[in-house]
Design an enzyme around this catalytic site. Structure first.
Site, PDB file in Angstrom:
ATOM      1  N   GLN A  27      63.922  77.522 -14.557  1.00 34.90           N
ATOM      2  CA  GLN A  27      63.207  78.546 -13.781  1.00 34.90           C
ATOM      3  C   GLN A  27      62.891  78.079 -12.364  1.00 34.90           C
ATOM      4  O   GLN A  27      62.975  78.855 -11.413  1.00 34.90           O
ATOM      5  CB  GLN A  27      61.900  78.939 -14.494  1.00 34.90           C
ATOM      6  CG  GLN A  27      62.097  79.713 -15.781  1.00 34.90           C
ATOM      7  CD  GLN A  27      62.641  81.111 -15.554  1.00 34.90           C
ATOM      8  OE1 GLN A  27      62.343  81.776 -14.570  1.00 34.90           O
ATOM      9  NE2 GLN A  27      63.467  81.566 -16.474  1.00 34.90           N
ATOM     10  N   SER A  50      61.676  61.788  -9.323  1.00 38.26           N
ATOM     11  CA  SER A  50      62.414  62.752 -10.137  1.00 38.26           C
ATOM     12  C   SER A  50      63.872  62.845  -9.694  1.00 38.26           C
ATOM     13  O   SER A  50      64.174  62.896  -8.505  1.00 38.26           O
ATOM     14  CB  SER A  50      61.762  64.134 -10.003  1.00 38.26           C
ATOM     15  OG  SER A  50      62.660  65.127 -10.456  1.00 38.26           O
ATOM     16  N   HIS A 107      55.062  81.753 -18.322  1.00 38.26           N
ATOM     17  CA  HIS A 107      54.888  81.920 -19.775  1.00 38.26           C
ATOM     18  C   HIS A 107      53.400  81.673 -20.037  1.00 38.26           C
ATOM     19  O   HIS A 107      52.800  80.790 -19.412  1.00 38.26           O
ATOM     20  CB  HIS A 107      55.769  80.907 -20.503  1.00 38.26           C
ATOM     21  CG  HIS A 107      55.668  80.939 -22.007  1.00 38.26           C
ATOM     22  ND1 HIS A 107      55.459  82.105 -22.722  1.00 38.26           N
ATOM     23  CD2 HIS A 107      55.770  79.950 -22.925  1.00 38.26           C
ATOM     24  CE1 HIS A 107      55.425  81.807 -24.018  1.00 38.26           C
ATOM     25  NE2 HIS A 107      55.617  80.521 -24.164  1.00 38.26           N
ATOM     26  N   ASP A 190      56.950  86.455 -27.047  1.00 36.90           N
ATOM     27  CA  ASP A 190      57.970  85.521 -26.575  1.00 36.90           C
ATOM     28  C   ASP A 190      58.242  84.450 -27.628  1.00 36.90           C
ATOM     29  O   ASP A 190      59.398  84.161 -27.964  1.00 36.90           O
ATOM     30  CB  ASP A 190      57.473  84.877 -25.268  1.00 36.90           C
ATOM     31  CG  ASP A 190      58.555  84.102 -24.556  1.00 36.90           C
ATOM     32  OD1 ASP A 190      59.483  84.744 -24.035  1.00 36.90           O
ATOM     33  OD2 ASP A 190      58.486  82.867 -24.518  1.00 36.90           O
ATOM     34  N   GLU A 230      82.749  84.891 -31.355  1.00 32.91           N
ATOM     35  CA  GLU A 230      82.799  86.352 -31.212  1.00 32.91           C
ATOM     36  C   GLU A 230      81.431  87.020 -31.117  1.00 32.91           C
ATOM     37  O   GLU A 230      81.344  88.202 -30.786  1.00 32.91           O
ATOM     38  CB  GLU A 230      83.601  86.977 -32.370  1.00 32.91           C
ATOM     39  CG  GLU A 230      85.093  86.756 -32.205  1.00 32.91           C
ATOM     40  CD  GLU A 230      85.907  87.558 -33.212  1.00 32.91           C
ATOM     41  OE1 GLU A 230      85.447  88.652 -33.610  1.00 32.91           O
ATOM     42  OE2 GLU A 230      86.988  87.088 -33.601  1.00 32.91           O
TER      43      GLU A 230
HETATM   44  P1  NAD Z   1      62.810  72.977 -17.644  1.00 36.10           P
HETATM   45  O1  NAD Z   1      62.589  72.060 -18.784  1.00 36.10           O
HETATM   46  O2  NAD Z   1      64.151  73.552 -17.420  1.00 36.10           O
HETATM   47  O3  NAD Z   1      62.404  72.260 -16.290  1.00 36.10           O
HETATM   48  C1  NAD Z   1      61.203  71.609 -16.092  1.00 36.10           C
HETATM   49  C2  NAD Z   1      61.225  70.836 -14.795  1.00 36.10           C
HETATM   50  O4  NAD Z   1      59.955  70.229 -14.667  1.00 36.10           O
HETATM   51  C3  NAD Z   1      62.212  69.693 -14.746  1.00 36.10           C
HETATM   52  O5  NAD Z   1      63.373  70.049 -14.066  1.00 36.10           O
HETATM   53  C4  NAD Z   1      61.507  68.652 -13.922  1.00 36.10           C
HETATM   54  O6  NAD Z   1      61.975  68.752 -12.590  1.00 36.10           O
HETATM   55  C5  NAD Z   1      60.080  69.108 -13.846  1.00 36.10           C
HETATM   56  N1  NAD Z   1      59.116  68.090 -14.278  1.00 36.10           N
HETATM   57  C6  NAD Z   1      59.068  67.405 -15.448  1.00 36.10           C
HETATM   58  N2  NAD Z   1      58.026  66.562 -15.426  1.00 36.10           N
HETATM   59  C7  NAD Z   1      57.401  66.733 -14.235  1.00 36.10           C
HETATM   60  C8  NAD Z   1      56.252  66.163 -13.610  1.00 36.10           C
HETATM   61  N3  NAD Z   1      55.539  65.219 -14.251  1.00 36.10           N
HETATM   62  N4  NAD Z   1      55.907  66.584 -12.363  1.00 36.10           N
HETATM   63  C9  NAD Z   1      56.616  67.537 -11.734  1.00 36.10           C
HETATM   64  N5  NAD Z   1      57.705  68.117 -12.270  1.00 36.10           N
HETATM   65  C10 NAD Z   1      58.090  67.705 -13.497  1.00 36.10           C
HETATM   66  O7  NAD Z   1      61.694  74.132 -17.770  1.00 36.10           O
HETATM   67  P2  NAD Z   1      61.936  75.717 -17.769  1.00 36.10           P
HETATM   68  O8  NAD Z   1      62.726  76.105 -18.951  1.00 36.10           O
HETATM   69  O9  NAD Z   1      62.365  76.148 -16.418  1.00 36.10           O
HETATM   70  O10 NAD Z   1      60.447  76.225 -18.048  1.00 36.10           O
HETATM   71  C11 NAD Z   1      59.449  76.301 -17.052  1.00 36.10           C
HETATM   72  C12 NAD Z   1      58.484  77.413 -17.436  1.00 36.10           C
HETATM   73  O11 NAD Z   1      59.173  78.657 -17.406  1.00 36.10           O
HETATM   74  C13 NAD Z   1      57.898  77.285 -18.834  1.00 36.10           C
HETATM   75  O12 NAD Z   1      56.578  77.762 -18.809  1.00 36.10           O
HETATM   76  C14 NAD Z   1      58.754  78.221 -19.655  1.00 36.10           C
HETATM   77  O13 NAD Z   1      58.131  78.718 -20.805  1.00 36.10           O
HETATM   78  C15 NAD Z   1      58.994  79.319 -18.641  1.00 36.10           C
HETATM   79  N6  NAD Z   1      60.177  80.165 -18.881  1.00 36.10           N
HETATM   80  C16 NAD Z   1      61.392  79.590 -19.059  1.00 36.10           C
HETATM   81  C17 NAD Z   1      62.505  80.385 -19.235  1.00 36.10           C
HETATM   82  C18 NAD Z   1      63.891  79.787 -19.353  1.00 36.10           C
HETATM   83  O14 NAD Z   1      64.806  80.539 -19.418  1.00 36.10           O
HETATM   84  N7  NAD Z   1      64.095  78.496 -19.378  1.00 36.10           N
HETATM   85  C19 NAD Z   1      62.363  81.797 -19.248  1.00 36.10           C
HETATM   86  C20 NAD Z   1      61.112  82.355 -19.023  1.00 36.10           C
HETATM   87  C21 NAD Z   1      60.018  81.516 -18.840  1.00 36.10           C
HETATM   88 MG    MG Z   2      60.901  82.167 -23.391  1.00 34.97          MG
END
Ligand code: NAD
Ligand code: MG
Length: 338
Positions: A27, A50, A107, A190, A230
């Site tokens: 995201q 990072s 979320h 969700d 599929e």
């Molecule tokens: P992700 O796991 O893909 O990415 C998380 C990022 O956090 C990592 O790339 C890293 O850069 C960073 N990170 C990790 N530790 C850190 C720290 N200590 N300090 C700073 N940055 C740090 O996460 P995501 O799937 O993008 O999820 C993020 C939010 O979005 C969550 O709340 C999730 O529920 C929500 N969300 C995700 C999706 C999805 O499709 N993945 C969809 C809707 C909502």
């Molecule tokens: Mg989700």
């Protein structure tokens, strides 16, 4: 259900603000790139060590340490993994918050289950795209958007919702429609969706189908095509025109089998289990179990991840995908960039 579109939203409310996106995963990548392309002043907050720092720089977006970004910004979108949010919030985000700031989530997990409790003078909102980050970016680049949910947990400034709507518009959400909900509804639906249908349900259904055919002596490649590959073709039809369009497109034989066998398989017993899973989400026991697992070092979680990754179906799938080079050409995920 209230739905907002571009014309209902004052985009200036986000253009006037400094926005920090914390995290550059699925995201974070999508939000920060879409905000930048929408003309919003955005910085990504990360740990200085990072591996994502280089990706953000390559994308031409300003990158800061998380604490620095939180202090700099007026609106802070928290896009680090849910299980780390409370810890990162306490250490790096909370000290940088000031009255009138908008603290945003994609979320509701941490706010709804009380893991994070922001001060009263901070706006707390949610802008949650209803799709994976890579789709949020891809659709924006194509001139479309992924529908978003907005929700308000705290409106200290009186403008919390308008700012959240402006943010949703800037990431492309208002091109498709922004739906208003609340933290409880978003969080519980969700988690239920991903556990019973989207992630847990569909993968285990596919795996059971694959194993049934292979155990009966059929070629694993045939089993993979029929029970996994599929699925996309069928889901694309449902996505385009609902179940009836899919049933219009498949043969009458397939449609008849769908009716007579589908309801024997997904019977009342399955729905009873779905209700039980929903209950465990609503009463907080799923959230507690997941937080306990993280505190205990994620051993069980990582064990399940590696045993699933080692399943025969993953090996067969990789071989078959190499015969279909167009899949890689149209890929949404390039692990070196996003
Ligand atoms: P992700 O796991 O893909 O990415 C998380 C990022 O956090 C990592 O790339 C890293 O850069 C960073 N990170 C990790 N530790 C850190 C720290 N200590 N300090 C700073 N940055 C740090 O996460 P995501 O799937 O993008 O999820 C993020 C939010 O979005 C969550 O709340 C999730 O529920 C929500 N969300 C995700 C999706 C999805 O499709 N993945 C969809 C809707 C909502
Ligand atoms: Mg989700």
């Amino acid at each position: 259900m209230k739905v907002y579109y571009e014309d209902d939203i004052d985009r200036q409310l986000i253009a006037d603000k400094k926005v920090a996106v914390i995290g550059y995963g699925s995201q974070g990548f999508a939000h920060s790139n879409n905000l930048r392309d929408s003309g919003v002043q955005v910085a990504v907050g990360l740990r200085s060590d990072s591996p994502s720092v280089a990706k953000v720089e390559e994308a031409g977006i300003q990158v800061m340490e998380t604490a620095e970004a939180a202090a700099w910004a007026d609106a802070i979108m928290v896009l680090v993994p849910d299980h780390l949010q409370a810890e990162i919030y306490e250490k790096d985000i909370a000290p940088g918050l000031s009255a009138g700031n908008n603290l945003m989530f994609a979320h509701g997990f941490n706010i709804h289950f009380g893991q994070i409790e922001p001060p009263k003078e901070i706006d707390v909102t949610m802008v949650a795209p209803k799709g994976p980050g890579h789709t949020v970016r891809r659709q924006y680049e194509l001139g479309y958007g992924v529908p978003c949910l907005v929700a308000i947990a705290n409106d200290a400034s009186g403008a919390a919702k308008d700012v959240a709507l402006a943010y949703a518009a800037a990431i492309g959400g208002a091109r498709a429609g922004v739906i208003e909900t609340n933290f409880r509804e978003e969080t519980e639906t969700d988690l239920f969706g991903e556990q019973t249908v989207l992630c847990g349900g569909i993968t285990h259904l596919m795996q059971a189908g694959f194993e049934t055919l292979v155990e009966a002596g059929y070629a694993p490649e045939m089993a993979y095509f029929e029970t996994i590959h599929e699925v996309k073709l069928i889901v694309d039809l449902i996505y385009e025109g609902g179940m009836s369009l899919m049933r219009y497109s498949v043969s009458d034989t397939a449609e008849y089998g769908d009716y007579v066998s589908g309801e024997r398989l997904i019977d009342d017993g399955i729905k009873a289990k779905m209700k039980q899973i929903l209950g465990e989400i609503q009463d907080g026991s799923f959230a507690k179990g997941w937080m306990d697992e993280n505190r205990a070092g994620r051993k069980r979680f990582l064990g399940m991840r590696s045993s699933h990754a080692g399943h025969q179906l993953e090996e067969v799938g990789e071989q078959l995908r190499s015969m279909m080079p167009w899949i890689a050409k149209e890929r949404m995920v390039d692990k070196s960039k996003n």
